[in-house]
Write an enzyme that holds these catalytic residues in place. Structure first.
Site, PDB file in Angstrom:
ATOM      1  N   GLY A   1     -57.733  50.552  65.771  1.00  4.76           N
ATOM      2  CA  GLY A   1     -56.826  51.691  65.844  1.00  4.76           C
ATOM      3  C   GLY A   1     -55.436  51.250  66.233  1.00  4.76           C
ATOM      4  O   GLY A   1     -54.615  50.860  65.400  1.00  4.76           O
ATOM      5  N   ARG A   2     -55.167  51.271  67.546  1.00  2.50           N
ATOM      6  CA  ARG A   2     -53.805  51.026  68.021  1.00  2.50           C
ATOM      7  C   ARG A   2     -53.229  49.697  67.546  1.00  2.50           C
ATOM      8  O   ARG A   2     -52.039  49.596  67.279  1.00  2.50           O
ATOM      9  CB  ARG A   2     -53.775  51.134  69.552  1.00  2.50           C
TER      10      ARG A   2
ATOM     11  N   ARG B   1     -69.317  60.039  63.339  1.00  3.30           N
ATOM     12  CA  ARG B   1     -68.697  59.459  64.541  1.00  3.30           C
ATOM     13  C   ARG B   1     -69.111  60.251  65.768  1.00  3.30           C
ATOM     14  O   ARG B   1     -69.073  61.493  65.743  1.00  3.30           O
ATOM     15  CB  ARG B   1     -67.173  59.484  64.398  1.00  3.30           C
TER      16      ARG B   1
ATOM     17  N   GLN C   1     -61.712  61.779  57.290  1.00  6.81           N
ATOM     18  CA  GLN C   1     -62.442  62.277  58.461  1.00  6.81           C
ATOM     19  C   GLN C   1     -62.397  63.808  58.464  1.00  6.81           C
ATOM     20  O   GLN C   1     -61.315  64.402  58.443  1.00  6.81           O
ATOM     21  CB  GLN C   1     -61.857  61.732  59.765  1.00  6.81           C
TER      22      GLN C   1
ATOM     23  N   TYR D   1     -64.801  67.305  70.370  1.00  3.79           N
ATOM     24  CA  TYR D   1     -64.553  68.397  69.412  1.00  3.79           C
ATOM     25  C   TYR D   1     -65.844  69.157  69.071  1.00  3.79           C
ATOM     26  O   TYR D   1     -66.880  68.922  69.660  1.00  3.79           O
ATOM     27  CB  TYR D   1     -63.801  67.842  68.201  1.00  3.79           C
TER      28      TYR D   1
HETATM   29  C1  FMN Z   1     -52.590  58.063  68.041  1.00  2.79           C
HETATM   30  C2  FMN Z   1     -54.100  58.174  68.021  1.00  2.79           C
HETATM   31  C3  FMN Z   1     -54.701  59.192  67.300  1.00  2.79           C
HETATM   32  C4  FMN Z   1     -56.101  59.297  67.238  1.00  2.79           C
HETATM   33  N1  FMN Z   1     -56.667  60.261  66.429  1.00  2.79           N
HETATM   34  C5  FMN Z   1     -58.007  60.255  66.216  1.00  2.79           C
HETATM   35  C6  FMN Z   1     -58.582  61.103  65.223  1.00  2.79           C
HETATM   36  O1  FMN Z   1     -57.906  61.851  64.488  1.00  2.79           O
HETATM   37  N2  FMN Z   1     -59.938  61.056  65.091  1.00  2.79           N
HETATM   38  C7  FMN Z   1     -60.729  60.238  65.835  1.00  2.79           C
HETATM   39  O2  FMN Z   1     -61.946  60.247  65.673  1.00  2.79           O
HETATM   40  N3  FMN Z   1     -60.193  59.403  66.764  1.00  2.79           N
HETATM   41  C8  FMN Z   1     -58.861  59.365  66.939  1.00  2.79           C
HETATM   42  N4  FMN Z   1     -58.306  58.452  67.805  1.00  2.79           N
HETATM   43  C9  FMN Z   1     -59.168  57.447  68.486  1.00  2.79           C
HETATM   44  C10 FMN Z   1     -59.199  56.132  67.669  1.00  2.79           C
HETATM   45  O3  FMN Z   1     -59.867  56.302  66.433  1.00  2.79           O
HETATM   46  C11 FMN Z   1     -59.892  54.987  68.420  1.00  2.79           C
HETATM   47  O4  FMN Z   1     -61.235  55.330  68.646  1.00  2.79           O
HETATM   48  C12 FMN Z   1     -59.243  54.660  69.768  1.00  2.79           C
HETATM   49  O5  FMN Z   1     -57.836  54.582  69.632  1.00  2.79           O
HETATM   50  C13 FMN Z   1     -59.770  53.350  70.359  1.00  2.79           C
HETATM   51  O6  FMN Z   1     -59.593  52.303  69.454  1.00  2.79           O
HETATM   52  P1  FMN Z   1     -58.332  51.267  69.566  1.00  2.79           P
HETATM   53  O7  FMN Z   1     -58.365  50.705  70.941  1.00  2.79           O
HETATM   54  O8  FMN Z   1     -58.588  50.255  68.486  1.00  2.79           O
HETATM   55  O9  FMN Z   1     -57.089  52.064  69.316  1.00  2.79           O
HETATM   56  C14 FMN Z   1     -56.907  58.365  67.921  1.00  2.79           C
HETATM   57  C15 FMN Z   1     -56.284  57.358  68.686  1.00  2.79           C
HETATM   58  C16 FMN Z   1     -54.916  57.232  68.714  1.00  2.79           C
HETATM   59  C17 FMN Z   1     -54.288  56.093  69.495  1.00  2.79           C
END
Ligand code: FMN
Length: 374
Positions: A319-320, A229, A105, A177
């Site tokens: 993600g999480r 994205r 990314q 961003y």
């Molecule tokens: C610890 C953490 C770090 C994240 N860092 C980024 C990132 O670097 N770039 C990005 O586009 N989204 C980032 N996100 C957002 C996730 O990609 C994702 O869209 C969001 O957590 C929702 O999905 P989930 O419910 O499956 O976690 C981050 C989320 C978490 C929890």
């Protein structure tokens, strides 16, 4: 046929570039705070990715800054200098070692960068407008030269990703961003060629897409994935509306992109301006889904959640849930869904391989990660 439907998340998927994913599951990009201070990939970080690459179609890495001005987090991975390529290559190799495609990314934090991380402690943005959050600093407005250089920096970052052996890049145009700041009427008040109406505010992100595609044409010798994205809406006024995003998605769909990744907290959420209406992801899929593959994400934890989401879009990012249970995909594939964890167990840090300082950071933000013994 029945078998096929039940297992569709594990069917291979061919992207428009010709790159093939083993299945329809991707690791969502997640910042891990684990890189060295100078942006080099660390051993801890390699272990973290190795642990959660198995059984997925692709891993999208944490955001990597394309230049010094774009660094948004302590411990962020960098792609802004050639000397970082060997470490990036190790990262791509670790992901490939688990049989999974690796997507880097690429990112610039703009006005969201903490001053201590950027040159002269001064974040930059489209305009000198602070974000609407407590303590936000007023950024410096970028000059035309800086904008042109930043576009070139995204191109060079793509070249480095190719040289490091990545299978693709995801342009980070989401989550407030820099690219979003140019598209947003809140942060972009410019009157030159980089600002104006909704189409004029697309000029900077679309120029970045073109620059990334140029790098691919110049440097990639096999199909190379390029994704974009975006966050579909902003809550404030002025702010990005879903209507703006549908227009933008149509322009992005005209490019040679492999996918559009819609960043949402909750996969099925309706527009923030139309409570109870059709989900945002459904509206975007209906608008452009025939022209560009759409990735959905957001609070999908169980096999049923993912199967249901795949009724709307062809690709899903987790993600999480992949922090809580890095074996999620393997367990689903092997029919061990009863063994999937959906809350983070405080005893499991070593087992799930979340090194410090990431462990403390993610667990200390209230509500960020569902937690078991809390
Ligand atoms: C610890 C953490 C770090 C994240 N860092 C980024 C990132 O670097 N770039 C990005 O586009 N989204 C980032 N996100 C957002 C996730 O990609 C994702 O869209 C969001 O957590 C929702 O999905 P989930 O419910 O499956 O976690 C981050 C989320 C978490 C929890």
């Amino acid at each position: 046929m029945l078998w096929k439907r039940r297992n569709s998340m594990f069917e291979p998927y061919t992207l428009p570039s010709g790159a093939e994913l083993n299945n329809r599951l991707l690791l969502a990009p997640m910042t891990n705070f684990l890189s060295e201070d100078d942006g080099r990939v660390s051993d801890k970080e390699l272990n973290y990715y190795k642990r959660r690459s198995k059984g997925l179609g692709a891993v999208i890495t944490a955001c990597a800054n394309v230049n010094a001005q774009g660094k948004g987090f302590d411990g962020e991975i960098g792609v802004d200098r050639d000397e970082l390529i060997p470490g990036l290559k190790q990262l791509a190799d670790v992901i490939h070692g688990e049989g999974t495609k690796a997507i880097l990314q690429i990112y610039h934090g703009g006005r969201m960068c903490p001053p201590h991380l950027v040159p002269e402690e001064t974040p930059v943005s489209a305009s000198a407008v602070a974000a609407e959050r407590e303590g936000a600093v007023t950024p410096r407005e970028m000059t035309d030269d800086e904008i042109v250089q930043t576009i070139e920096d995204f191109k060079q970052a793509t070249r480095r990703a190719i040289e490091a052996g990545f299978d693709g890049v995801e342009i980070h145009g989401a989550n407030t961003y820099l690219l979003q700041q140019f598209f947003s009427p809140h942060s972009n008040r410019r009157t030159d060629r980089w600002g104006g109406d909704v189409f004029e505010r697309m000029r900077f992100p679309l120029a970045i897409v073109d620059a990334v595609e140029e790098a691919v044409q110049e440097h990639a010798s096999s199909p190379f994935i390029t994704g974009y994205r975006l966050s579909p809406e902003e809550p404030h006024t002025p702010g990005i509306t879903l209507d703006d995003t549908l227009k933008f998605s149509n322009e992005l769909a005209k490019k040679e992109l492999d996918y559009l990744h819609i960043s949402l907290r909750t996969f099925h959420q309706p527009s923030i301006r139309e409570e109870g209406g059709t989900s945002v992801i459904r509206q975007i899929q209906d608008e452009v889904g025939n022209h560009i593959p759409v990735i959905g994400v957001g609070a999908l934890m169980t096999k049923e959640d993912v199967e249901q989401a795949l009724q709307t879009v062809p690709l899903i990012a987790l993600g999480r849930e992949m922090l809580i249970d890095p074996d999620w995909a393997v367990k689903v594939k092997e029919g061990q869904t009863d063994q999937i964890a959906i809350e983070m167990d405080h005893e499991s840090q070593e087992e799930v391989m979340i090194p410090e300082p990431m462990w403390t950071r993610i667990l200390s933000v209230p509500g960020w990660i569902p937690q078991k013994n809390k």
